[in-house]
Design a protein around this motif. Sequence first.
Motif, PDB file in Angstrom:
ATOM      1  N   PRO A   1       0.812  -1.216   0.000  1.00 44.56           N
ATOM      2  CA  PRO A   1       0.000   0.000   0.000  1.00 44.56           C
ATOM      3  C   PRO A   1       0.848   1.269   0.000  1.00 44.56           C
ATOM      4  CG  PRO A   1      -0.189  -1.102   2.116  1.00 44.56           C
ATOM      5  CD  PRO A   1       0.576  -2.019   1.205  1.00 44.56           C
ATOM      6  N   ALA A   2       2.080   1.173   0.538  1.00 42.77           N
ATOM      7  CA  ALA A   2       2.988   2.323   0.448  1.00 42.77           C
ATOM      8  C   ALA A   2       3.388   2.535  -1.011  1.00 42.77           C
ATOM      9  CB  ALA A   2       4.209   2.115   1.328  1.00 42.77           C
ATOM     10  N   ALA A   3       3.666   1.442  -1.739  1.00 44.02           N
ATOM     11  CA  ALA A   3       3.985   1.552  -3.159  1.00 44.02           C
ATOM     12  C   ALA A   3       2.795   2.142  -3.923  1.00 44.02           C
ATOM     13  CB  ALA A   3       4.363   0.185  -3.725  1.00 44.02           C
ATOM     14  N   GLU A   4       1.608   1.697  -3.578  1.00 45.35           N
ATOM     15  CA  GLU A   4       0.404   2.253  -4.197  1.00 45.35           C
ATOM     16  C   GLU A   4       0.340   3.759  -3.968  1.00 45.35           C
ATOM     17  OE1 GLU A   4      -4.433   2.180  -3.479  1.00 45.35           O
ATOM     18  OE2 GLU A   4      -3.273   0.432  -2.840  1.00 45.35           O
ATOM     19  N   ALA A   5       0.579   4.186  -2.737  1.00 39.42           N
ATOM     20  CA  ALA A   5       0.510   5.609  -2.403  1.00 39.42           C
ATOM     21  C   ALA A   5       1.599   6.408  -3.123  1.00 39.42           C
ATOM     22  CB  ALA A   5       0.631   5.789  -0.890  1.00 39.42           C
ATOM     23  N   VAL A   6       2.801   5.857  -3.205  1.00 40.19           N
ATOM     24  CA  VAL A   6       3.890   6.542  -3.906  1.00 40.19           C
ATOM     25  C   VAL A   6       3.538   6.679  -5.393  1.00 40.19           C
ATOM     26  CG1 VAL A   6       6.307   6.352  -4.636  1.00 40.19           C
ATOM     27  CG2 VAL A   6       5.697   5.926  -2.249  1.00 40.19           C
ATOM     28  N   MET A   7       3.039   5.605  -6.000  1.00 38.94           N
ATOM     29  CA  MET A   7       2.655   5.681  -7.415  1.00 38.94           C
ATOM     30  C   MET A   7       1.523   6.676  -7.637  1.00 38.94           C
ATOM     31  SD  MET A   7       4.524   3.979  -9.534  1.00 38.94           S
ATOM     32  CE  MET A   7       3.536   3.741 -11.001  1.00 38.94           C
ATOM     33  N   LYS A   8       0.540   6.650  -6.766  1.00 37.61           N
ATOM     34  CA  LYS A   8      -0.583   7.580  -6.917  1.00 37.61           C
ATOM     35  C   LYS A   8      -0.119   9.030  -6.820  1.00 37.61           C
ATOM     36  CE  LYS A   8      -4.530   4.754  -5.619  1.00 37.61           C
ATOM     37  NZ  LYS A   8      -5.582   4.506  -4.617  1.00 37.61           N
ATOM     38  N   ALA A   9       0.971   9.264  -6.089  1.00 39.46           N
ATOM     39  CA  ALA A   9       1.496  10.619  -5.945  1.00 39.46           C
ATOM     40  C   ALA A   9       2.215  11.101  -7.207  1.00 39.46           C
ATOM     41  CB  ALA A   9       2.446  10.694  -4.749  1.00 39.46           C
TER      42      ALA A   9
ATOM     43  N   ARG B   1       6.555  12.241   4.642  1.00 39.38           N
ATOM     44  CA  ARG B   1       7.062  12.596   3.310  1.00 39.38           C
ATOM     45  C   ARG B   1       5.980  13.228   2.440  1.00 39.38           C
ATOM     46  NH1 ARG B   1      11.566   8.227   1.552  1.00 39.38           N
ATOM     47  NH2 ARG B   1      12.308   7.707   3.634  1.00 39.38           N
ATOM     48  N   GLY B   2       4.841  13.526   3.045  1.00 36.70           N
ATOM     49  CA  GLY B   2       3.761  14.157   2.302  1.00 36.70           C
ATOM     50  C   GLY B   2       3.016  13.200   1.388  1.00 36.70           C
ATOM     51  N   ILE B   3       3.057  11.907   1.709  1.00 36.53           N
ATOM     52  CA  ILE B   3       2.389  10.877   0.902  1.00 36.53           C
ATOM     53  C   ILE B   3       1.201  10.351   1.696  1.00 36.53           C
ATOM     54  CG2 ILE B   3       2.636   8.617  -0.184  1.00 36.53           C
ATOM     55  CD1 ILE B   3       5.702   9.232  -0.243  1.00 36.53           C
ATOM     56  N   GLU B   4       0.039  10.362   1.082  1.00 37.07           N
ATOM     57  CA  GLU B   4      -1.174   9.916   1.764  1.00 37.07           C
ATOM     58  C   GLU B   4      -1.505   8.463   1.420  1.00 37.07           C
ATOM     59  OE1 GLU B   4      -5.831  11.247   2.333  1.00 37.07           O
ATOM     60  OE2 GLU B   4      -4.651  12.131   0.713  1.00 37.07           O
ATOM     61  N   MET B   5      -1.649   7.643   2.435  1.00 33.57           N
ATOM     62  CA  MET B   5      -2.074   6.252   2.247  1.00 33.57           C
ATOM     63  C   MET B   5      -3.568   6.168   2.515  1.00 33.57           C
ATOM     64  SD  MET B   5       0.946   4.060   4.090  1.00 33.57           S
ATOM     65  CE  MET B   5       0.434   2.486   3.415  1.00 33.57           C
ATOM     66  N   THR B   6      -4.317   5.680   1.550  1.00 34.62           N
ATOM     67  CA  THR B   6      -5.778   5.630   1.702  1.00 34.62           C
ATOM     68  C   THR B   6      -6.363   4.237   1.507  1.00 34.62           C
ATOM     69  OG1 THR B   6      -6.081   6.194  -0.627  1.00 34.62           O
ATOM     70  CG2 THR B   6      -6.055   8.029   0.951  1.00 34.62           C
ATOM     71  N   SER B   7      -5.539   3.282   1.101  1.00 39.21           N
ATOM     72  CA  SER B   7      -6.083   1.969   0.764  1.00 39.21           C
ATOM     73  C   SER B   7      -6.417   1.149   2.004  1.00 39.21           C
ATOM     74  CB  SER B   7      -5.084   1.200  -0.114  1.00 39.21           C
ATOM     75  OG  SER B   7      -3.913   0.914   0.610  1.00 39.21           O
ATOM     76  N   ARG B   8      -7.141   0.091   1.773  1.00 32.64           N
ATOM     77  CA  ARG B   8      -7.463  -0.911   2.791  1.00 32.64           C
ATOM     78  C   ARG B   8      -6.907  -2.243   2.321  1.00 32.64           C
ATOM     79  NH1 ARG B   8      -9.955   0.364   7.731  1.00 32.64           N
ATOM     80  NH2 ARG B   8     -10.843   2.424   7.481  1.00 32.64           N
ATOM     81  N   GLY B   9      -6.551  -3.092   3.274  1.00 37.62           N
ATOM     82  CA  GLY B   9      -5.987  -4.389   2.934  1.00 37.62           C
ATOM     83  C   GLY B   9      -6.906  -5.174   2.004  1.00 37.62           C
ATOM     84  N   ARG B  10      -6.315  -5.741   0.980  1.00 42.75           N
ATOM     85  CA  ARG B  10      -7.047  -6.526  -0.010  1.00 42.75           C
ATOM     86  C   ARG B  10      -6.211  -7.756  -0.343  1.00 42.75           C
ATOM     87  NH1 ARG B  10      -7.821  -7.288  -5.644  1.00 42.75           N
ATOM     88  NH2 ARG B  10      -6.162  -5.994  -6.474  1.00 42.75           N
ATOM     89  N   HIS B  11      -6.866  -8.853  -0.586  1.00 46.79           N
ATOM     90  CA  HIS B  11      -6.180 -10.097  -0.957  1.00 46.79           C
ATOM     91  C   HIS B  11      -6.140 -10.186  -2.474  1.00 46.79           C
ATOM     92  CE1 HIS B  11      -5.944 -14.696  -1.145  1.00 46.79           C
ATOM     93  NE2 HIS B  11      -4.808 -14.285  -0.621  1.00 46.79           N
ATOM     94  N   VAL B  12      -4.953 -10.480  -3.020  1.00 48.53           N
ATOM     95  CA  VAL B  12      -4.820 -10.618  -4.460  1.00 48.53           C
ATOM     96  C   VAL B  12      -5.688 -11.776  -4.946  1.00 48.53           C
ATOM     97  CG1 VAL B  12      -2.793 -12.137  -4.454  1.00 48.53           C
ATOM     98  CG2 VAL B  12      -3.142 -10.602  -6.356  1.00 48.53           C
ATOM     99  N   ASP B  13      -6.272 -11.579  -6.086  1.00 49.08           N
ATOM    100  CA  ASP B  13      -7.127 -12.590  -6.703  1.00 49.08           C
ATOM    101  C   ASP B  13      -6.414 -13.101  -7.952  1.00 49.08           C
ATOM    102  OD1 ASP B  13      -9.459 -13.050  -8.878  1.00 49.08           O
ATOM    103  OD2 ASP B  13     -10.202 -13.490  -6.866  1.00 49.08           O
ATOM    104  N   ARG B  14      -6.617 -14.351  -8.273  1.00 50.59           N
ATOM    105  CA  ARG B  14      -5.991 -14.933  -9.468  1.00 50.59           C
ATOM    106  C   ARG B  14      -6.262 -14.084 -10.703  1.00 50.59           C
ATOM    107  NH1 ARG B  14      -4.037 -19.108 -12.403  1.00 50.59           N
ATOM    108  NH2 ARG B  14      -5.248 -19.952 -14.107  1.00 50.59           N
ATOM    109  N   SER B  15      -7.435 -13.513 -10.798  1.00 51.23           N
ATOM    110  CA  SER B  15      -7.775 -12.703 -11.967  1.00 51.23           C
ATOM    111  C   SER B  15      -6.906 -11.442 -12.052  1.00 51.23           C
ATOM    112  CB  SER B  15      -9.254 -12.330 -11.962  1.00 51.23           C
ATOM    113  OG  SER B  15      -9.548 -11.472 -10.883  1.00 51.23           O
ATOM    114  N   ASP B  16      -6.364 -10.970 -10.914  1.00 49.86           N
ATOM    115  CA  ASP B  16      -5.473  -9.813 -10.936  1.00 49.86           C
ATOM    116  C   ASP B  16      -4.228 -10.080 -11.779  1.00 49.86           C
ATOM    117  OD1 ASP B  16      -7.094  -8.340  -9.161  1.00 49.86           O
ATOM    118  OD2 ASP B  16      -6.002  -9.068  -7.409  1.00 49.86           O
ATOM    119  N   LEU B  17      -3.852 -11.349 -11.898  1.00 48.26           N
ATOM    120  CA  LEU B  17      -2.634 -11.727 -12.611  1.00 48.26           C
ATOM    121  C   LEU B  17      -2.860 -11.959 -14.097  1.00 48.26           C
ATOM    122  CD1 LEU B  17      -1.331 -14.280  -9.966  1.00 48.26           C
ATOM    123  CD2 LEU B  17      -0.787 -11.850 -10.145  1.00 48.26           C
ATOM    124  N   THR B  18      -4.102 -11.967 -14.511  1.00 45.26           N
ATOM    125  CA  THR B  18      -4.428 -12.215 -15.911  1.00 45.26           C
ATOM    126  C   THR B  18      -3.916 -11.077 -16.782  1.00 45.26           C
ATOM    127  OG1 THR B  18      -6.418 -13.398 -15.223  1.00 45.26           O
ATOM    128  CG2 THR B  18      -6.334 -12.653 -17.520  1.00 45.26           C
TER     129      THR B  18
END
Length: 148
Positions: free
Chosen positions: A8-16, A50-67
Amino acid sequence: MGNICRSPAAEAVMKAIVDPDDFVVESAGTHDYHVGDPPDPRMAAACQGRGIEMTSRGRHVDRSDLTPGVYDRVVAMDRGNLSALRGMFGGELPEHVALFSQFLDGDWPDEVPDPYYGNADGFELVLDMLQAGCPTLLDDVLQRKADD
C-alpha cells in the motif's frame, strides 16, 4: 503479504506521481489476514512524514489480478510473494508480473524488506526504495503502452 505496509505504500507513492485520470493503481496482499484493515500506522506515519497519503485498505490478491490485460504491471515486493503469486497462478507467471527490485538502479537490496517486525528505520528504507523505483516502474508501464 498482508497488504498493510509495503504494497500500500507503493500504491501511495505511485498515486502521488501519476495522473489519477490516466491510471488505476491498486495494491493487494498474497495473504488474507489483513483484508479490510487500514495501513500499518507506522508506515502511514512514515508516508505522512514525506507528504504521501495512504488511503487503501488491505485486499487479498485474486488470481484474476494476474491475468494479462487486467493490469499493465503486477509487482511483488520480494521473492516469497512472487512465489506465492506463481502458486496462485498455477506455475509460470505472465511476463507482466515482476519483482520490484528490477526497477531500482544502484546499490539497493534485491528485495524490498518487510519492515513489519522492525523499527522506524525499516519503514524509511522501504519508502526510499519505493520512491527510487516507482518512477522507473512508471516509465516501464508507459513504454509498454507505447509498444502495444
